[in-house]
Scaffold this motif. Structure first.
Motif, PDB file in Angstrom:
ATOM      1  N   VAL A  64       0.814  -1.222   0.000  1.00 17.13           N
ATOM      2  CA  VAL A  64       0.000   0.000   0.000  1.00 17.13           C
ATOM      3  C   VAL A  64       0.845   1.270   0.000  1.00 17.13           C
ATOM      4  O   VAL A  64       0.306   2.375  -0.154  1.00 17.13           O
ATOM      5  CB  VAL A  64      -0.967   0.044   1.208  1.00 17.13           C
ATOM      6  N   PHE A  68      -1.635   4.689   0.193  1.00 17.68           N
ATOM      7  CA  PHE A  68      -2.373   4.937   1.439  1.00 17.68           C
ATOM      8  C   PHE A  68      -1.576   5.897   2.321  1.00 17.68           C
ATOM      9  O   PHE A  68      -0.344   5.920   2.269  1.00 17.68           O
ATOM     10  CB  PHE A  68      -2.575   3.636   2.209  1.00 17.68           C
ATOM     11  N   MET A  83      -7.105   6.160   1.575  1.00 15.30           N
ATOM     12  CA  MET A  83      -6.771   5.101   0.627  1.00 15.30           C
ATOM     13  C   MET A  83      -7.063   5.599  -0.781  1.00 15.30           C
ATOM     14  O   MET A  83      -8.219   5.875  -1.121  1.00 15.30           O
ATOM     15  CB  MET A  83      -7.583   3.847   0.934  1.00 15.30           C
ATOM     16  N   ASP A  90      -7.289  -4.898  -2.570  1.00 17.65           N
ATOM     17  CA  ASP A  90      -7.426  -4.193  -1.294  1.00 17.65           C
ATOM     18  C   ASP A  90      -8.721  -4.556  -0.570  1.00 17.65           C
ATOM     19  O   ASP A  90      -8.938  -4.131   0.564  1.00 17.65           O
ATOM     20  CB  ASP A  90      -7.386  -2.672  -1.507  1.00 17.65           C
TER      21      ASP A  90
END
Length: 124
Positions: A64, A68, A83, A90
């Motif tokens: 991520v 993120f 996000m 995800d």
């Protein structure tokens, strides 16, 4: 009684964005590293992101990182997970956690408190 209450989950298309929030109560928020774990169907829980009590140190899962962002507001007892560029992989239940103040290396074995989780679903 400690409570971690997540909000902001839902259904989003591939490439979209969501912002998760976690409101904490019953604890001294600044005494804890805060973080987010996730669990996809049939898989174990994995750390997504963590943030130190003073927000100076963060840690992200390689999957991520760059998409993120974790942040916290100690005055509001709230931690956030922004996000972006979401992918179908995800898709998971996302859990807010509180862990030891001494580290951002959170694992399933050193978490003090867990939230109930919020579902995030990314459609392709």
């Amino acid at each position: 009684q400690v409570q971690l209450v997540e909000s902001g989950g839902g259904l989003v298309q591939d490439g979209g964005s969501l912002r998760l929030s976690c409101q904490a109560s019953g604890l001294t928020f600044s005494d804890y590293t805060m973080g987010w774990f996730r669990q996809a169907p049939g898989q174990g829980r994995e750390l997504v992101a963590a943030i130190s009590w003073h927000s100076t140190t963060t840690r992200y899962s390689p999957s991520v990182k760059g998409r993120f962002a974790i942040s916290r507001d100690n005055a509001l007892n709230t931690v956030y997970l922004q996000m972006n560029r979401l992918k179908p992989e995800d898709t998971a239940i996302y859990y807010c956690v509180a862990g030891p103040r001494s580290t951002v290396v959170l694992t399933t074995t050193n978490i003090d408190y867990w939230g109930q989780g919020t579902q995030v679903t990314v459609s392709s």
